[in-house]
Scaffold this active site. Structure first.
Site, PDB file in Angstrom:
ATOM      1  N   ARG A  14       0.828  -1.206   0.000  1.00  0.00           N
ATOM      2  CA  ARG A  14       0.000   0.000   0.000  1.00  0.00           C
ATOM      3  C   ARG A  14       0.859   1.251   0.000  1.00  0.00           C
ATOM      4  O   ARG A  14       1.801   1.340   0.780  1.00  0.00           O
ATOM      5  CB  ARG A  14      -0.858   0.001   1.268  1.00  0.00           C
ATOM      6  CG  ARG A  14      -2.309   0.336   1.046  1.00  0.00           C
ATOM      7  CD  ARG A  14      -3.054   0.356   2.348  1.00  0.00           C
ATOM      8  NE  ARG A  14      -3.494  -0.955   2.786  1.00  0.00           N
ATOM      9  CZ  ARG A  14      -4.376  -1.125   3.756  1.00  0.00           C
ATOM     10  NH1 ARG A  14      -4.879  -0.084   4.386  1.00  0.00           N
ATOM     11  NH2 ARG A  14      -4.748  -2.325   4.123  1.00  0.00           N
ATOM     12  N   SER A 106      -7.970  -0.349   0.463  1.00  0.00           N
ATOM     13  CA  SER A 106      -8.913  -0.494   1.570  1.00  0.00           C
ATOM     14  C   SER A 106      -9.508   0.856   1.979  1.00  0.00           C
ATOM     15  O   SER A 106     -10.103   1.536   1.154  1.00  0.00           O
ATOM     16  CB  SER A 106      -8.226  -1.191   2.738  1.00  0.00           C
ATOM     17  OG  SER A 106      -9.159  -1.467   3.760  1.00  0.00           O
ATOM     18  N   HIS A 107      -9.299   1.265   3.244  1.00  0.00           N
ATOM     19  CA  HIS A 107      -9.905   2.502   3.751  1.00  0.00           C
ATOM     20  C   HIS A 107      -8.987   3.713   3.599  1.00  0.00           C
ATOM     21  O   HIS A 107      -9.353   4.811   4.016  1.00  0.00           O
ATOM     22  CB  HIS A 107     -10.275   2.334   5.231  1.00  0.00           C
ATOM     23  CG  HIS A 107      -9.070   2.069   6.091  1.00  0.00           C
ATOM     24  ND1 HIS A 107      -8.560   0.803   6.258  1.00  0.00           N
ATOM     25  CD2 HIS A 107      -8.269   2.908   6.796  1.00  0.00           C
ATOM     26  CE1 HIS A 107      -7.489   0.881   7.056  1.00  0.00           C
ATOM     27  NE2 HIS A 107      -7.299   2.132   7.389  1.00  0.00           N
ATOM     28  N   LYS A 116      -3.690  -6.669  -2.431  1.00  0.00           N
ATOM     29  CA  LYS A 116      -3.804  -7.759  -1.459  1.00  0.00           C
ATOM     30  C   LYS A 116      -3.687  -9.055  -2.241  1.00  0.00           C
ATOM     31  O   LYS A 116      -4.333  -9.197  -3.299  1.00  0.00           O
ATOM     32  CB  LYS A 116      -5.147  -7.691  -0.710  1.00  0.00           C
ATOM     33  CG  LYS A 116      -5.236  -6.477   0.220  1.00  0.00           C
ATOM     34  CD  LYS A 116      -6.542  -6.451   1.018  1.00  0.00           C
ATOM     35  CE  LYS A 116      -6.560  -5.237   1.947  1.00  0.00           C
ATOM     36  NZ  LYS A 116      -7.793  -5.168   2.757  1.00  0.00           N
ATOM     37  N   ASP A 249     -16.103  -0.566   5.029  1.00  0.00           N
ATOM     38  CA  ASP A 249     -14.913   0.209   4.649  1.00  0.00           C
ATOM     39  C   ASP A 249     -14.738   0.164   3.125  1.00  0.00           C
ATOM     40  O   ASP A 249     -15.599  -0.360   2.403  1.00  0.00           O
ATOM     41  CB  ASP A 249     -13.672  -0.269   5.410  1.00  0.00           C
ATOM     42  CG  ASP A 249     -13.163  -1.619   4.949  1.00  0.00           C
ATOM     43  OD1 ASP A 249     -13.920  -2.377   4.319  1.00  0.00           O
ATOM     44  OD2 ASP A 249     -11.973  -1.935   5.215  1.00  0.00           O
ATOM     45  N   ASP A 251     -12.911  -1.468   0.851  1.00  0.00           N
ATOM     46  CA  ASP A 251     -12.930  -2.729   0.078  1.00  0.00           C
ATOM     47  C   ASP A 251     -13.866  -3.752   0.705  1.00  0.00           C
ATOM     48  O   ASP A 251     -13.882  -4.913   0.299  1.00  0.00           O
ATOM     49  CB  ASP A 251     -11.517  -3.299  -0.078  1.00  0.00           C
ATOM     50  CG  ASP A 251     -10.858  -3.672   1.239  1.00  0.00           C
ATOM     51  OD1 ASP A 251     -11.240  -3.103   2.284  1.00  0.00           O
ATOM     52  OD2 ASP A 251      -9.957  -4.530   1.237  1.00  0.00           O
ATOM     53  N   ASP A 253     -13.977  -5.387   3.540  1.00  0.00           N
ATOM     54  CA  ASP A 253     -13.589  -6.565   4.326  1.00  0.00           C
ATOM     55  C   ASP A 253     -13.799  -6.295   5.816  1.00  0.00           C
ATOM     56  O   ASP A 253     -13.565  -7.157   6.642  1.00  0.00           O
ATOM     57  CB  ASP A 253     -12.158  -7.039   4.027  1.00  0.00           C
ATOM     58  CG  ASP A 253     -11.088  -6.025   4.387  1.00  0.00           C
ATOM     59  OD1 ASP A 253     -11.426  -4.888   4.783  1.00  0.00           O
ATOM     60  OD2 ASP A 253      -9.896  -6.350   4.246  1.00  0.00           O
ATOM     61  N   ARG A 254     -14.273  -5.057   6.135  1.00  0.00           N
ATOM     62  CA  ARG A 254     -14.618  -4.739   7.527  1.00  0.00           C
ATOM     63  C   ARG A 254     -16.032  -4.170   7.562  1.00  0.00           C
ATOM     64  O   ARG A 254     -16.455  -3.500   6.624  1.00  0.00           O
ATOM     65  CB  ARG A 254     -13.641  -3.719   8.113  1.00  0.00           C
ATOM     66  CG  ARG A 254     -12.255  -4.311   8.305  1.00  0.00           C
ATOM     67  CD  ARG A 254     -11.343  -3.381   9.055  1.00  0.00           C
ATOM     68  NE  ARG A 254     -11.120  -2.152   8.330  1.00  0.00           N
ATOM     69  CZ  ARG A 254     -11.158  -0.952   8.896  1.00  0.00           C
ATOM     70  NH1 ARG A 254     -11.436  -0.814  10.173  1.00  0.00           N
ATOM     71  NH2 ARG A 254     -10.922   0.128   8.180  1.00  0.00           N
ATOM     72  N   HIS A 336     -13.118  -6.996  11.304  1.00  0.00           N
ATOM     73  CA  HIS A 336     -12.981  -8.149  10.400  1.00  0.00           C
ATOM     74  C   HIS A 336     -13.682  -9.330  11.081  1.00  0.00           C
ATOM     75  O   HIS A 336     -13.375  -9.648  12.228  1.00  0.00           O
ATOM     76  CB  HIS A 336     -11.505  -8.536  10.211  1.00  0.00           C
ATOM     77  CG  HIS A 336     -10.680  -7.541   9.448  1.00  0.00           C
ATOM     78  ND1 HIS A 336     -10.415  -7.674   8.119  1.00  0.00           N
ATOM     79  CD2 HIS A 336     -10.041  -6.411   9.846  1.00  0.00           C
ATOM     80  CE1 HIS A 336      -9.640  -6.671   7.714  1.00  0.00           C
ATOM     81  NE2 HIS A 336      -9.407  -5.890   8.755  1.00  0.00           N
TER      82      HIS A 336
END
Length: 462
Positions: A14, A106-107, A116, A249, A251, A253-254, A336
């Site tokens: 990232r 992601s966020h 990822k 978030d 992507d 995943d949370r 998560h």
């Protein structure tokens, strides 16, 4: 422009697009990932990976270069297009391929992008299991473009398959009742997934906030762990008299949940809340929770007939421990939530936010009580939440002082330090993603928590 080696992190890659990582980084990463997979699966002549991306604009050119890098290592591609990270994980298992890569930050704010990566069965590739190896290939090698032809299959029905899989976990004995739900996906990848899922439940009245996919995040940061990002959701729930709210978030995943009074349900409380639903008919099953979680989480898992197992922080560690322990569910303080997903005899362990949303819908349908009433008894301890400190002096020196100051407690060094006393516990650990120390304190009541918190803050900041 050179790639900044610091973008290769403990769990993913990232950095700021155009500064830390460029289109050339993506090409070289495609080559490095291809070489890594060849070493992992030396007896396989033909290797295939899932490729996906989130809604960030820079993802378009990064994808083109990444595909060329993969092609130059003779890796075949199944491209599932715009996707959440969990959907990419699902596709790796469902289509029985050798790995998967999603272009996402992601966020992180709009100027960031990243990657990822996973192996077969969506086993995560972390710093120690491959990301640092790939870093060395990307940084130390001049990998000239071969321009071999790209072998790519475009797959457009993955979302449908993914939602079908989530719905397979429905409890047939519970009929989901009509409810009013508010969803804030913060212009991120949660919207297509949640919409496709909730469209199967026409009895729900759903209000969507910020559904447009926009990697510039014009409304607020896509990070539901930050309480201020939930304000619009909380206000809309109160305005509509809704039953609960869902926030994702960037992507997806949370996930975070907000109750009918606008109160945020912390993720560790969500794990405790779901224990009853998860363990009915599965008594004796293992549920994992990370060491930042309230003591109510393991207590409730035990009360419902399960076996709680504490883990260190971080998705790659938790997924590996789930595989080792044969656990079917894990909840992490960061939002998560992980599920053991099976395809034939193969198991994959990955984030499944929609499964958690489904179970909350079932819980509310099976009860006359509101979400606020159902969680009231779970907020019995006072928890500080996570407090971050940028530190000047050495982390080891700080931890040694804390251990000396609190030497009578029960010391756990699974991840940083966690020290438990009868009336309180605290955890101090360094972040795996940022140069900070993170503190959490929980007490039997507020005055104990505040007293211990101020003692710890004075040691950390002196």
């Amino acid at each position: 422009m050179h790639t900044n080696s610091s973008i290769f992190k403990a769990y993913d890659i990232r950095g700021v697009y155009g500064t830390d990582l460029t289109d050339e980084t993506a090409y070289k990463l495609g080559r490095a990932y291809g070489q890594f997979l060849r070493q992992e699966y030396p007896n396989k002549e033909e290797l295939t990976v899932i490729l996906a991306r989130d809604m960030r604009e820079s993802g378009v050119t990064l994808e083109l270069k990444l595909k060329q890098g993969l092609a130059d290592e003779r890796i075949k591609i199944i491209n599932i297009g715009l996707s959440s990270t969990p959907m990419m994980y699902y596709a790796v298992l469902e289509y029985r391929v050798d790995g998967g890569i999603i272009i996402t930050a992601s966020h992180n704010p709009a100027e960031y992008n990243g990657f990822k990566l996973v192996k077969k069965n969506s086993i995560p590739i972390s710093g120690d299991t491959g990301i640092y190896k790939m870093r060395d290939i990307v940084i130390n090698n001049t990998l000239e473009e071969q321009n071999l032809s790209i072998s790519e299959t475009i797959k457009t029905d993955t979302l449908q398959d993914y939602i079908y899989n989530v719905l397979s976990y429905r409890n047939k004995e519970i009929e989901i009742k009509s409810m009013n739900v508010v969803v804030d996906t913060a212009n991120g990848m949660g919207y297509p997934a949640i919409k496709a899922f909730l469209d199967n439940l026409p009895q729900l009245e759903v209000t969507y906030l910020y559904p447009e996919l926009d990697g510039n995040f014009p409304n607020h940061e896509a990070n539901p762990l930050k309480e201020q990002t939930l304000l619009d959701l909380q206000n809309k729930i109160i305005e509509l008299g809704a039953d609960f709210g869902i926030a994702g978030d960037g992507d997806f995943d949370r996930v975070s949940f907000v109750d009918n009074t606008g109160k945020t349900i912390r993720p560790d409380i969500t794990t405790a809340l779901l224990a009853q639903m998860l363990l009915t008919g599965r008594e004796g099953s293992k549920i994992l929770y990370d060491l930042r979680s309230s003591n109510i989480t393991p207590e409730e898992i035990i009360r419902q007939g399960g076996v709680p197992i504490q883990t260190r922080v971080g998705h790659s560690f938790i997924k590996a421990q789930m595989r080792e322990e044969k656990a079917f569910f894990a909840g992490e303080f960061s939002g998560h939530f992980y599920l053991d997903v099976m395809k034939g005899s193969e198991h994959a362990y990955f984030e499944n936010p929609l499964f958690v949303a489904l179970k909350i819908l079932e819980l509310l349908s099976d009860n006359e009580l509101s979400l606020n009433e159902l969680t009231k008894d779970l907020f019995i301890y006072t928890h500080s939440g996570e407090i971050n400190f940028e530190i000047e002096r050495s982390k080891d020196e700080i931890l040694a002082e804390i251990k000396q100051e609190f030497s009578q407690g029960n010391l756990n060094e699974l991840d940083g330090i966690r020290i438990d006393y009868p009336d309180f516990w605290f955890s101090v650990r360094s972040s795996n993603t940022e140069p900070v120390l993170r503190l959490i304190v929980e007490g039997k009541n507020e005055s104990i928590m505040e007293e211990i918190k101020s003692r710890l803050i004075s040691i950390i900041t002196e």
